[in-house]
Design a protein around this motif. Structure first.
Motif, PDB file in Angstrom:
ATOM      1  N   LEU A  92      -3.028  -1.154  -0.655  1.00 36.15           N
ATOM      2  CA  LEU A  92      -3.828  -2.344  -0.933  1.00 36.15           C
ATOM      3  C   LEU A  92      -4.266  -2.297  -2.379  1.00 36.15           C
ATOM      4  O   LEU A  92      -4.855  -1.321  -2.816  1.00 36.15           O
ATOM      5  N   ALA A  93      -3.987  -3.349  -3.106  1.00 40.30           N
ATOM      6  CA  ALA A  93      -4.398  -3.399  -4.506  1.00 40.30           C
ATOM      7  C   ALA A  93      -5.214  -4.657  -4.729  1.00 40.30           C
ATOM      8  O   ALA A  93      -5.084  -5.634  -3.999  1.00 40.30           O
ATOM      9  N   GLY A  94      -6.056  -4.611  -5.756  1.00 41.30           N
ATOM     10  CA  GLY A  94      -6.785  -5.811  -6.106  1.00 41.30           C
ATOM     11  C   GLY A  94      -8.278  -5.645  -5.979  1.00 41.30           C
ATOM     12  O   GLY A  94      -8.777  -4.638  -5.475  1.00 41.30           O
ATOM     13  N   GLY A  95      -8.977  -6.639  -6.440  1.00 37.21           N
ATOM     14  CA  GLY A  95     -10.424  -6.553  -6.486  1.00 37.21           C
ATOM     15  C   GLY A  95     -11.157  -7.582  -5.678  1.00 37.21           C
ATOM     16  O   GLY A  95     -12.363  -7.736  -5.827  1.00 37.21           O
ATOM     17  N   ALA A  96     -10.472  -8.273  -4.807  1.00 42.98           N
ATOM     18  CA  ALA A  96     -11.132  -9.334  -4.050  1.00 42.98           C
ATOM     19  C   ALA A  96     -12.319  -8.790  -3.274  1.00 42.98           C
ATOM     20  O   ALA A  96     -12.242  -7.714  -2.672  1.00 42.98           O
ATOM     21  N   GLY A  97     -13.408  -9.514  -3.322  1.00 47.03           N
ATOM     22  CA  GLY A  97     -14.591  -9.119  -2.576  1.00 47.03           C
ATOM     23  C   GLY A  97     -15.137  -7.776  -3.008  1.00 47.03           C
ATOM     24  O   GLY A  97     -15.794  -7.078  -2.239  1.00 47.03           O
ATOM     25  N   GLY A  98     -14.863  -7.385  -4.218  1.00 50.27           N
ATOM     26  CA  GLY A  98     -15.351  -6.105  -4.703  1.00 50.27           C
ATOM     27  C   GLY A  98     -14.619  -4.918  -4.119  1.00 50.27           C
ATOM     28  O   GLY A  98     -15.152  -3.813  -4.052  1.00 50.27           O
ATOM     29  N   PHE A  99     -13.404  -5.114  -3.709  1.00 47.71           N
ATOM     30  CA  PHE A  99     -12.627  -4.025  -3.110  1.00 47.71           C
ATOM     31  C   PHE A  99     -12.508  -2.846  -4.066  1.00 47.71           C
ATOM     32  O   PHE A  99     -12.208  -3.013  -5.248  1.00 47.71           O
ATOM     33  N   GLU A 100     -12.776  -1.668  -3.531  1.00 52.99           N
ATOM     34  CA  GLU A 100     -12.722  -0.448  -4.332  1.00 52.99           C
ATOM     35  C   GLU A 100     -11.316   0.120  -4.341  1.00 52.99           C
ATOM     36  O   GLU A 100     -10.718   0.295  -3.277  1.00 52.99           O
ATOM     37  N   THR A 101     -10.819   0.450  -5.504  1.00 50.26           N
ATOM     38  CA  THR A 101      -9.474   0.977  -5.597  1.00 50.26           C
ATOM     39  C   THR A 101      -9.471   2.334  -6.285  1.00 50.26           C
ATOM     40  O   THR A 101     -10.503   2.850  -6.680  1.00 50.26           O
ATOM     41  N   GLY A 102      -8.300   2.906  -6.393  1.00 51.86           N
ATOM     42  CA  GLY A 102      -8.161   4.223  -6.995  1.00 51.86           C
ATOM     43  C   GLY A 102      -8.436   5.337  -6.008  1.00 51.86           C
ATOM     44  O   GLY A 102      -8.755   6.457  -6.394  1.00 51.86           O
ATOM     45  N   ARG A 103      -8.296   5.078  -4.722  1.00 50.15           N
ATOM     46  CA  ARG A 103      -8.650   6.074  -3.711  1.00 50.15           C
ATOM     47  C   ARG A 103      -7.668   6.027  -2.551  1.00 50.15           C
ATOM     48  O   ARG A 103      -6.830   5.114  -2.448  1.00 50.15           O
ATOM     49  N   SER A 104      -7.803   7.019  -1.702  1.00 49.16           N
ATOM     50  CA  SER A 104      -7.064   7.023  -0.448  1.00 49.16           C
ATOM     51  C   SER A 104      -8.061   7.079   0.691  1.00 49.16           C
ATOM     52  O   SER A 104      -9.017   7.858   0.643  1.00 49.16           O
ATOM     53  N   VAL A 105      -7.844   6.255   1.672  1.00 42.19           N
ATOM     54  CA  VAL A 105      -8.748   6.165   2.815  1.00 42.19           C
ATOM     55  C   VAL A 105      -8.020   6.679   4.044  1.00 42.19           C
ATOM     56  O   VAL A 105      -6.921   6.225   4.363  1.00 42.19           O
ATOM     57  N   ASP A 106      -8.623   7.617   4.725  1.00 42.39           N
ATOM     58  CA  ASP A 106      -8.039   8.168   5.938  1.00 42.39           C
ATOM     59  C   ASP A 106      -8.402   7.254   7.109  1.00 42.39           C
ATOM     60  O   ASP A 106      -9.566   7.168   7.496  1.00 42.39           O
ATOM     61  N   ALA A 107      -7.403   6.577   7.656  1.00 40.31           N
ATOM     62  CA  ALA A 107      -7.639   5.683   8.784  1.00 40.31           C
ATOM     63  C   ALA A 107      -6.845   6.151   9.991  1.00 40.31           C
ATOM     64  O   ALA A 107      -6.349   5.328  10.773  1.00 40.31           O
ATOM     65  N   LEU A 108      -6.758   7.457  10.133  1.00 43.12           N
ATOM     66  CA  LEU A 108      -5.907   8.012  11.177  1.00 43.12           C
ATOM     67  C   LEU A 108      -6.270   7.449  12.542  1.00 43.12           C
ATOM     68  O   LEU A 108      -7.428   7.490  12.968  1.00 43.12           O
ATOM     69  N   GLY A 109      -5.286   6.909  13.221  1.00 48.91           N
ATOM     70  CA  GLY A 109      -5.486   6.376  14.560  1.00 48.91           C
ATOM     71  C   GLY A 109      -6.056   4.979  14.603  1.00 48.91           C
ATOM     72  O   GLY A 109      -6.098   4.364  15.672  1.00 48.91           O
ATOM     73  N   LYS A 110      -6.484   4.462  13.478  1.00 46.68           N
ATOM     74  CA  LYS A 110      -7.015   3.099  13.477  1.00 46.68           C
ATOM     75  C   LYS A 110      -5.870   2.122  13.660  1.00 46.68           C
ATOM     76  O   LYS A 110      -4.780   2.315  13.139  1.00 46.68           O
ATOM     77  N   THR A 111      -6.144   1.083  14.417  1.00 43.53           N
ATOM     78  CA  THR A 111      -5.076   0.126  14.697  1.00 43.53           C
ATOM     79  C   THR A 111      -4.907  -0.869  13.557  1.00 43.53           C
ATOM     80  O   THR A 111      -5.741  -0.964  12.652  1.00 43.53           O
ATOM     81  N   THR A 112      -3.830  -1.618  13.673  1.00 40.00           N
ATOM     82  CA  THR A 112      -3.569  -2.665  12.702  1.00 40.00           C
ATOM     83  C   THR A 112      -4.690  -3.707  12.728  1.00 40.00           C
ATOM     84  O   THR A 112      -5.033  -4.284  11.693  1.00 40.00           O
ATOM     85  N   GLY A 113      -5.245  -3.954  13.898  1.00 35.37           N
ATOM     86  CA  GLY A 113      -6.374  -4.875  13.992  1.00 35.37           C
ATOM     87  C   GLY A 113      -7.547  -4.407  13.147  1.00 35.37           C
ATOM     88  O   GLY A 113      -8.218  -5.207  12.483  1.00 35.37           O
ATOM     89  N   ALA A 114      -7.794  -3.101  13.165  1.00 28.17           N
ATOM     90  CA  ALA A 114      -8.886  -2.557  12.352  1.00 28.17           C
ATOM     91  C   ALA A 114      -8.587  -2.751  10.870  1.00 28.17           C
ATOM     92  O   ALA A 114      -9.479  -3.069  10.078  1.00 28.17           O
ATOM     93  N   LEU A 115      -7.335  -2.534  10.507  1.00 30.39           N
ATOM     94  CA  LEU A 115      -6.941  -2.729   9.105  1.00 30.39           C
ATOM     95  C   LEU A 115      -7.088  -4.190   8.699  1.00 30.39           C
ATOM     96  O   LEU A 115      -7.698  -4.517   7.675  1.00 30.39           O
ATOM     97  N   HIS A 116      -6.548  -5.057   9.510  1.00 28.68           N
ATOM     98  CA  HIS A 116      -6.591  -6.481   9.159  1.00 28.68           C
ATOM     99  C   HIS A 116      -8.021  -6.993   9.150  1.00 28.68           C
ATOM    100  O   HIS A 116      -8.394  -7.801   8.302  1.00 28.68           O
ATOM    101  N   GLY A 117      -8.814  -6.514  10.092  1.00 26.57           N
ATOM    102  CA  GLY A 117     -10.230  -6.923  10.122  1.00 26.57           C
ATOM    103  C   GLY A 117     -10.935  -6.542   8.828  1.00 26.57           C
ATOM    104  O   GLY A 117     -11.733  -7.314   8.283  1.00 26.57           O
ATOM    105  N   ALA A 118     -10.615  -5.367   8.331  1.00 27.05           N
ATOM    106  CA  ALA A 118     -11.233  -4.928   7.082  1.00 27.05           C
ATOM    107  C   ALA A 118     -10.764  -5.786   5.914  1.00 27.05           C
ATOM    108  O   ALA A 118     -11.552  -6.142   5.032  1.00 27.05           O
ATOM    109  N   ILE A 119      -9.497  -6.110   5.903  1.00 24.45           N
ATOM    110  CA  ILE A 119      -8.979  -6.966   4.828  1.00 24.45           C
ATOM    111  C   ILE A 119      -9.651  -8.335   4.877  1.00 24.45           C
ATOM    112  O   ILE A 119     -10.092  -8.876   3.856  1.00 24.45           O
ATOM    113  N   ILE A 120      -9.724  -8.871   6.071  1.00 21.24           N
ATOM    114  CA  ILE A 120     -10.351 -10.181   6.235  1.00 21.24           C
ATOM    115  C   ILE A 120     -11.796 -10.142   5.752  1.00 21.24           C
ATOM    116  O   ILE A 120     -12.293 -11.056   5.085  1.00 21.24           O
TER     117      ILE A 120
END
Lengths: 457, 571
Positions: free
Chosen positions: A410-438
């Motif tokens: 994920l790249a970009g700054g929309a909504g103050g998104f923090e970049t330059g990192r890696s986030v461990d989302a082990l086991g999180k579903t695609t719904g959790a990912l999309h919810g966070a993006i939304i």
């Protein structure tokens, strides 16, 4: 002497002061239990979403960084080109985008896509209902399109560099009820849709008047038809009314001030040349405020290969093998068989290196897109600052087809998104990912596709 | 056999429309318990997964016998039909219809006509034929181009417009006449007035009014959609006479009805079963059926798009498609049983393709009879390179086996999710032979692989270009070539043997009937269609399994006169 009929080719038209009404409400996506608690009206700042799909996953063990800040000196093999890279073929050299990217590791897509090579489910957060290849709910881009649209004339662009129209292989964007979005598969066609003949007109254009009259007629005609139809058919006919309404918006669009109409792309080409042309045009479309939401499918699962590139050296060269075969290392009938005679340890090392080589290529293409957005200035920064750019695939571990440990960038700054990192989302579903993006786009969702958004993303 | 070449339309030799070939299924595996058959599956939309129902017998994945009314009760059951969405014209239907409307010698170039989404190789899933701004834009532009070309072509212009454009009554006459063909029913006066009024207001000049009318009519929802309201707009309804004429002409010719057909229907020509049969017989004797169903065969068998490995092969691969077209034309439109094409002992090839196959030079008409002992002997379609050549880069054993099962037995295999996640771990360290052995012996994989791999093994000596190569020896896999869904003994030692086995299975004509149903109706048959499917299959057999007999059966089924819209999904 007969007046020459004006060309019917659409062109950017002077903005009309009065938009013709569509006569039918736009159908919003059906969200039932996933209805956001509060849909925040889009603020003055624009927000953009761009998803790039590239098939066949990767080698997660060689892709996933540890959680925390990304270390330019210690990136996993597949991600080293986030530090920049040399030119290759049609692609220019890339600058470092490391500080603009967040890697999300460990997401689990297996509850959504239950089969092994299904691009059509890649942007879905919901498992199929009627079958396992059409999302029952809108894909992420479709969900976001209505929220992010603003007054852009193109609600979204769905682009694909594969000629396949197979429902599962050639489509990654779906509206509600498993309806595939209409896809543009030709950069020339996209150019024509966005920029028409390339010339701006001043004053009323007879062709525009004629076209408006024609659309008005078919709208009126469709209304008469609607009166005869039963409920289900009226619902279906809504697609036609929406098409008129959308087309009218597109026809009335004028690319904004500061928008440079690009050169017309060549026709034909392979996945690479088409994808580059699509990226260039789509970024320009965003710069010109023609759209805020784009999806691009680089290839279907089988097609893309690298015969015109030099990926890997010596025995590690990927040669003419398809990306699909290369993704399958040693243990599948669908694999590069030139390693069959070798000692297994040696063969595995080469196979691994090849997957790293192709994965790096995919990251470089993503980086090209990210850089392209970053290179467009806005009054407040760059296009990238207002965007979220998602990298997605249909499988996680390309070799095993597993849909766990998906490659997500994920790249970009929309909504103050923090970049330059890696986030461990082990086991999180695609719904959790999309919810966070939304959520980044100011749309509050506490539950999306049965999951809470990934915290801290 | 008609000497007219049925070479495909338009400049691209590869076919009417851009397409993909069969998707590679990659490595397939299954669990012990396959998903239930059609009974348990809600089938509101296209794409029902047909899987073997149970473990025994020649499991047919098709609808017949899958539940619902027993076949013997079909004779007394009230005709019913599954739901069909409001259908948009397919790209092929658009091409053929506009060819007629504009008196074109060939169908218009498909390049700028909205594409159809594809499933099972078919481009006739109404569910996926959506409308969008992009599509509407394409239709508008296409209509504009067609109109411009028509007005510039003096002969066609006179034919299509039918009156002197300078005459004051001509425009309205044209709207009524052309509109009737475009909307597939007579227009009401207020419709004619609306169209002529808009043309007068918005067209650039008098001549352009005619162009405006053409563009409007060809972009209208009433042209682009095949409206079937019948005698009631909600629930099961009986088609009107005009709607039935339309449905029949689309079913057999892939295009809208002529004025004569509309008028005959309005005069009652199709009201009785005998009347419809007469009309169908006449239409099936016309080459327009052959043109439309040439695409059926390409979609059904999956050879719309081939993947020549090199640029030098493009021409010969195009010839492969024509080979299959021609053999099918012979068996489909004569008085033969169409499935005889599976075991033909001859083919029709270009000289270059004959060389490619290693066959003797063809006769003047392209015919080659296979020499005794030739690997293609008595194997008909099953050794056509168009069908055997790799259309993607996957494992040919599984792909070919799956293709045969899907194409001729309507069996669809789905990998259970749990297995799909672990395939990679099961095969570590195995070479190709080991992989094939493992997936045919491990119980979770073998349930499916043992039904497809033996078939693919049977084709094992045909390489990725679809050509017999004696150096490709499938015996290394240690699996006997067989057609597992056939009653034993079901092994074979040549493709001819497979042809014989296949032709003996009653499920094959049922499957062909279901695919014809799909092509005509825009959806796969559901449970509620099972009387229709069994009736069609019986009539197909009674007609000697000729292809026109099959199509006759499809359109003569009582359900053909019916339409049921989908259930409305509450918002």
């Amino acid at each position: 002497m007969r007046k020459a009929r004006p060309s019917m080719i659409l062109r950017p038209l002077p903005r009309r002061t009065l938009l013709r009404g569509a006569g039918a409400a736009l159908a919003l996506p059906l969200l039932d239990a996933m209805i956001p608690r509060r849909a925040v009206a889009q603020a003055a700042a624009k927000q953009r979403f761009f998803a790039l799909f590239y098939p066949n996953g990767t080698d997660p063990g060689r892709w996933e960084p540890p959680a925390g800040a990304l270390d330019a000196n210690a990136l996993p093999e597949c991600l080293v080109d986030l530090n920049g890279f040399a030119a290759e073929g049609i692609w220019p050299a890339g600058e470092a985008i490391l500080s603009d990217v967040t890697v999300v590791t460990g997401t689990d897509h297996s509850g959504v896509s239950t089969d092994i090579h299904v691009p059509s489910m890649a942007l879905s957060a919901w498992k199929g209902v009627a079958n396992n290849y059409t999302p029952p709910e809108p894909t992420l881009d479709q969900y976001l399109a209505d929220h992010l649209r603003g007054d852009t004339p193109f609600r979204n662009l769905a682009l694909s560099s594969t000629g396949s129209t197979d429902i599962a292989q050639g489509n990654i964007s779906f509206k509600a009820g498993g309806q595939p979005e209409s896809v543009v598969r030709s950069p020339s066609q996209l150019f024509s849709n966005l920029f028409g003949s390339g010339g701006g007109d001043t004053g009323p254009d007879p062709a525009e008047v004629r076209r408006q009259g024609l659309l008005g007629l078919v709208h009126e005609d469709a209304t008469r038809l609607q009166g005869r139809l039963g409920q289900a058919d009226r619902q279906r006919l809504e697609q036609y009314f929406e098409a008129i309404s959308e087309l009218e918006k597109q026809l009335e669009a004028t690319p904004g001030a500061g928008c440079t109409v690009p050169g017309e792309p060549a026709s034909g080409g392979d996945w690479h040349s088409k994808s580059k042309a699509f990226i260039d045009l789509a970024v320009m479309a965003m710069a010109c405020d023609l759209t805020n939401v784009v999806t691009l499918q680089y290839s279907d699962s089988w097609g893309v290969g690298y015969p015109d590139y030099t990926l890997g050296e010596g025995l590690e060269s990927v040669g003419d093998w398809s990306d699909h075969f290369l993704s399958h290392k040693l243990d599948d009938t669908d694999r590069a068989t030139d390693l069959d005679g070798l000692d297994r340890t040696e063969a595995m090392a080469i196979a691994n290196a090849r997957v790293v080589a192709t994965s790096r290529f995919k990251v470089r293409r993503y980086a090209y897109l990210v850089s392209a957005l970053r290179n467009v200035s806005t009054p407040t920064g760059t296009l990238l600052d207002e965007a979220l750019v998602l990298y997605a695939s249909e499988n996680g571990d390309g070799d095993s087809h597993a849909r766990t440990r998906m490659p997500v960038l994920l790249a970009g700054g929309a909504g103050g998104f923090e970049t330059g990192r890696s986030v461990d989302a082990l086991g999180k579903t695609t719904g959790a990912l999309h919810g966070a993006i939304i959520g980044r786009f100011g749309i509050e969702v506490s539950n999306y596709a049965g999951a809470m958004p990934i915290a801290g993303l | 056999m008609s000497s007219r070449s049925l070479r495909t339309f338009g400049a691209p030799a590869a076919g009417i429309l851009l397409a993909t070939g069969l998707a590679s299924a990659g490595l397939l595996g299954c669990s012990d318990t396959l998903p239930t058959g059609v009974d348990g599956v809600a089938t509101g939309s296209g794409g029902t997964t047909n899987v073997p129902g149970g473990s025994g017998g020649a499991g047919t994945g098709s609808v017949v016998g899958a539940g619902g009314t027993a076949p013997e009760d079909c004779a007394t059951a009230t005709a019913d039909t599954g739901a069909t969405v409001l259908r948009r014209l397919s790209a092929l239907e658009y091409q053929l219809t506009t060819q007629d409307l504009l008196a074109l010698p060939e169908p218009p170039d498909p390049a700028d006509i909205p594409l159809d989404n594809e499933r099972l190789g078919f481009r006739t899933f109404a569910e996926y034929q959506t409308m969008s701004a992009d599509n509407l834009r394409a239709y508008l532009d296409k209509a504009g181009a067609l109109a411009t070309a028509l007005l510039a072509d003096a002969a066609r212009r006179d034919t299509v417009i039918g009156c002197a454009t300078a005459e004051p009554t001509c425009l309205a006459d044209f709207v009524a006449r052309f509109g009737k063909l475009a909307y597939r029913r007579p227009l009401e006066q207020l419709e004619v007035d609306a169209i002529t009024g808009a043309a007068a207001e918005f067209a650039i000049d008098a001549d352009d009014q005619f162009a405006f009318v053409i563009e409007a009519l060809l972009s209208s929802s009433q042209f682009l959609y095949r409206v079937e309201v019948g005698n009631q707009p909600d629930g099961l309804s009986q088609l009107t006479q005009h709607e039935l004429a339309s449905k029949l002409s689309f079913a057999l010719w892939g295009r809208g009805p002529s004025a004569e057909q509309l008028d005959a229907a309005a005069a009652g020509a199709l009201d009785t079963a005998e009347g419809l049969r007469t009309a169908a017989t006449t239409m099936l004797a016309d080459e327009r059926s052959q043109i439309f169903f040439q695409q059926f065969f390409r979609q059904w068998l999956g050879y719309q798009t081939l993947k020549p490995p090199n640029a030098e092969d493009v021409a010969v691969f195009a010839d492969m498609q024509v080979e299959t077209d021609r053999v099918l034309q012979e068996f489909a439109w004569g008085s033969s049983a169409v499935l005889g094409a599976l075991s033909a002992n001859h083919t029709y090839v270009s000289p270059e393709l004959a060389t490619y196959y290693g066959l003797p030079a063809p006769a003047a008409d392209g015919r080659v009879d296979f020499p005794p002992g030739n690997p293609r002997e008595n194997s008909g379609l099953l050794t056509h390179a168009s069908l055997l050549s790799a259309k993607s880069d996957g494992d040919l054993i599984a792909i070919r086996g799956n293709w045969l099962l899907r194409t001729f037995l309507c069996e669809e295999i789905e990998i259970p999710a749990a297995l799909a996640d672990t395939i990679g771990e099961l095969l570590v360290g195995l070479d190709r032979v080991g992989i094939v052995e493992a997936r045919n012996t491990r119980s979770d994989c073998a349930n499916c692989h043992s039904t497809i791999d033996p078939i693919g093994i049977g084709f094992g000596s045909f390489d990725r270009t679809g050509i017999f190569n004696p150096e490709e020896d499938p015996s290394i896999f240690g699996i006997a070539a067989a057609l597992p869904l056939a009653p034993e003994p079901n092994t074979f030692d040549s493709v001819a043997g497979l042809s014989t086995l296949l032709a003996s299975l009653p499920a094959v004509p049922v499957c062909l009937a279901e695919r014809a149903f799909l092509y005509v109706n825009g959806r796969e048959p559901e449970n509620v269609d099972h009387c229709a499917v069994s009736g069609i299959t019986e009539d197909f057999s009674a007609a000697g399994q000729t292809f026109p007999g099959l199509l006759q059966a499809v359109v003569e089924d009582p359900a053909f006169r019916l339409r049921r819209p989908p259930e409305v999904v509450p918002p």
